[in-house]
Design a protein around this motif. Structure first.
Motif, mmCIF file in Angstrom:
data_model
loop_
_atom_site.group_PDB
_atom_site.id
_atom_site.type_symbol
_atom_site.label_atom_id
_atom_site.label_comp_id
_atom_site.label_asym_id
_atom_site.label_seq_id
_atom_site.Cartn_x
_atom_site.Cartn_y
_atom_site.Cartn_z
ATOM 1 N N PHE A 130 7.806 82.199 13.073
ATOM 2 C CA PHE A 130 6.847 80.963 12.517
ATOM 3 C C PHE A 130 5.182 81.233 13.130
ATOM 4 N N LEU A 131 5.785 80.706 14.235
ATOM 5 C CA LEU A 131 4.478 80.170 15.526
ATOM 6 C C LEU A 131 3.827 81.116 15.994
ATOM 7 N N ILE A 132 3.746 82.889 15.119
ATOM 8 C CA ILE A 132 3.494 84.618 15.091
ATOM 9 C C ILE A 132 2.664 83.913 13.906
ATOM 10 N N LEU A 133 3.188 83.617 13.077
ATOM 11 C CA LEU A 133 2.755 83.820 11.920
ATOM 12 C C LEU A 133 1.454 82.680 11.672
ATOM 13 N N ASP A 134 1.981 81.857 12.031
ATOM 14 C CA ASP A 134 1.419 80.401 12.060
ATOM 15 C C ASP A 134 -0.444 79.870 12.489
ATOM 16 N N TYR A 135 -0.369 81.137 13.753
ATOM 17 C CA TYR A 135 -1.210 81.654 14.727
ATOM 18 C C TYR A 135 -2.177 82.490 14.343
ATOM 19 N N GLY A 136 -1.927 83.023 12.984
ATOM 20 C CA GLY A 136 -2.552 84.204 12.779
ATOM 21 C C GLY A 136 -4.003 83.786 11.834
ATOM 22 N N ASN A 137 -3.977 81.793 12.125
ATOM 23 C CA ASN A 137 -5.595 81.144 12.074
ATOM 24 C C ASN A 137 -6.036 81.233 12.844
ATOM 25 N N LYS A 138 -5.716 80.582 13.898
ATOM 26 C CA LYS A 138 -5.763 80.641 15.410
ATOM 27 C C LYS A 138 -5.600 79.254 15.800
ATOM 28 N N ASN A 139 -5.003 78.727 15.144
ATOM 29 C CA ASN A 139 -4.542 77.331 15.471
ATOM 30 C C ASN A 139 -2.901 76.843 14.658
ATOM 31 N N SER A 169 -0.584 75.009 12.034
ATOM 32 C CA SER A 169 -0.615 73.679 11.620
ATOM 33 C C SER A 169 0.871 73.557 10.869
ATOM 34 N N TRP A 170 1.352 74.749 10.113
ATOM 35 C CA TRP A 170 2.395 74.099 9.277
ATOM 36 C C TRP A 170 3.854 74.629 9.577
ATOM 37 N N SER A 171 3.513 75.310 11.320
ATOM 38 C CA SER A 171 4.867 75.683 11.768
ATOM 39 C C SER A 171 5.632 74.955 12.515
ATOM 40 N N LEU A 172 4.184 73.814 13.002
ATOM 41 C CA LEU A 172 4.882 72.655 14.400
ATOM 42 C C LEU A 172 5.035 71.429 13.236
ATOM 43 N N LYS A 173 4.706 71.371 12.504
ATOM 44 C CA LYS A 173 4.973 70.102 11.022
ATOM 45 C C LYS A 173 6.267 70.088 10.721
ATOM 46 N N MET A 174 6.054 71.845 9.526
ATOM 47 C CA MET A 174 7.313 72.095 9.659
ATOM 48 C C MET A 174 8.599 72.680 8.973
ATOM 49 N N GLY A 175 7.606 74.299 9.071
ATOM 50 C CA GLY A 175 8.809 75.665 9.170
ATOM 51 C C GLY A 175 9.678 74.958 10.919
ATOM 52 N N ILE A 176 9.169 75.145 12.037
ATOM 53 C CA ILE A 176 10.214 74.252 13.315
ATOM 54 C C ILE A 176 11.408 73.701 13.100
ATOM 55 N N PRO A 177 10.363 71.953 12.662
ATOM 56 C CA PRO A 177 11.427 70.950 12.396
ATOM 57 C C PRO A 177 13.126 71.824 10.980
ATOM 58 N N LEU A 237 15.560 67.802 4.667
ATOM 59 C CA LEU A 237 14.635 68.481 3.683
ATOM 60 C C LEU A 237 13.267 67.895 3.602
ATOM 61 N N GLU A 238 12.945 66.796 2.767
ATOM 62 C CA GLU A 238 12.579 66.631 1.823
ATOM 63 C C GLU A 238 11.502 65.598 2.408
ATOM 64 N N PHE A 239 12.343 64.624 3.749
ATOM 65 C CA PHE A 239 11.202 63.748 4.146
ATOM 66 C C PHE A 239 10.311 65.048 5.107
ATOM 67 N N ILE A 240 11.010 65.724 5.731
ATOM 68 C CA ILE A 240 10.088 66.373 6.594
ATOM 69 C C ILE A 240 8.911 67.230 5.603
ATOM 70 N N ILE A 241 9.172 67.391 4.888
ATOM 71 C CA ILE A 241 8.047 68.129 3.760
ATOM 72 C C ILE A 241 7.113 66.916 3.565
ATOM 73 N N SER A 242 7.352 66.201 2.748
ATOM 74 C CA SER A 242 6.374 64.911 2.094
ATOM 75 C C SER A 242 6.447 63.470 3.019
ATOM 76 N N ASN A 243 7.885 63.057 4.263
ATOM 77 C CA ASN A 243 7.400 62.094 3.970
ATOM 78 C C ASN A 243 8.651 60.895 3.680
ATOM 79 N N LYS A 244 9.228 61.439 2.692
ATOM 80 C CA LYS A 244 9.134 60.350 2.013
ATOM 81 C C LYS A 244 11.029 60.790 0.838
ATOM 82 N N PHE A 245 11.630 59.484 -0.006
ATOM 83 C CA PHE A 245 12.448 60.469 -0.788
ATOM 84 C C PHE A 245 12.684 60.144 -1.875
ATOM 85 N N SER A 246 13.056 61.221 -3.149
ATOM 86 C CA SER A 246 13.078 61.355 -4.341
ATOM 87 C C SER A 246 13.788 61.695 -4.736
ATOM 88 N N TRP A 247 13.333 63.212 -5.131
ATOM 89 C CA TRP A 247 14.396 64.671 -5.434
ATOM 90 C C TRP A 247 15.042 64.615 -4.860
#
Length: 229
Positions: free
Chosen positions: A127-136, A138-146, A187-197
């Motif tokens: 995930f870190l390799i893929l996310d760093y493809g655009n030189k920063n 973003s999603w890997s540290l916030k969602m992928g790895i968690p 999983l939902e809390f990591i993605i959207s910081n809330k509980f619904s579905w």
């Protein structure tokens, strides 16, 4: 009296078989004398089927790994020749490598906790390799790895349940449903910081867990007889 090895009839006075020289087992005072026999080849219990399966798995992995190495080299040189740098190959090569990792986990007889460690380490790097493809990052540290970390942590806890209750399939199913419900909530809390579905998805799992638990306790013998559990 007969020789225990070759079956030749023996006199009671003989200490060894005249044909194969095997010591004669004699009975004294109603008890058998324990005699140690030296065989030319020791008796060793070897599971040939298990060895054959391991050999086949190793051959399968080496075959796919060889194909993967050739594919990665082809992708690398094709990108360098056509574009002068890694373009889409930057994403293709790590994907091939993560495939090899999952194949390694699948074909080797490691423990569940060891496999989870391999999966967590491999997917984190991937995930870190893929996310760093655009030189920063973003999603890997916030969602992928968690998400991967949560999955592996819950799997790690479940592995102890598996070790303790692996002979009781209904109890394993109960814990599995419970942990799946917990994973969906996180999983939902990591993605959207809330509980619904996730609540609507988890509640039926928790209810089914409770129903299965108490039904199994009440009709345990019937379950074992009908379902061979």
């Amino acid at each position: 009296m007969y020789c225990v090895k070759c079956g030749v009839e023996l006199d009671d006075s003989l200490e060894k078989c005249p044909l194969c020289e095997t010591p004669v087992m004699k009975i004294r005072d109603g008890e058998k004398v324990n005699t140690v026999y030296n065989y030319e080849y020791p008796v060793i219990n070897i599971n040939l089927y298990e060895l054959k399966i391991k050999k086949v798995k190793k051959a399968v992995f080496l075959s796919f790994f060889t194909i993967s190495v050739i594919s990665m080299l082809e992708v690398f040189f094709q990108n360098i020749i056509v574009y002068g740098e890694l373009k889409w190959g930057y994403y293709a090569i790590p994907s091939i490598m993560i495939f090899d990792l999952f194949l390694f986990v699948l074909l080797n007889s490691h423990t569940m906790r060891q496999n989870l460690f391999f999966i967590f380490t491999g997917l984190t790097v991937y995930f870190l390799i893929l996310d760093y493809g655009n030189k920063n990052f973003s999603w890997s540290l916030k969602m992928g790895i968690p998400i991967v970390g949560t999955y592996c942590f819950i799997g790690f806890i479940f592995s102890f349940v598996w070790d303790k209750h692996k002979s009781d399939k209904i109890k394993i199913m109960n814990f599995f449903l419970f942990f799946v419900g917990i994973f969906l909530l996180i999983l939902e809390f990591i993605i959207s910081n809330k509980f619904s579905w996730s609540i609507w998805a988890s509640i039926p799992l928790f209810v089914l867990n409770v129903m299965l638990r108490y039904t199994y306790k009440a009709y345990k013998d019937e379950f074992k007889k009908r379902l061979h559990l």
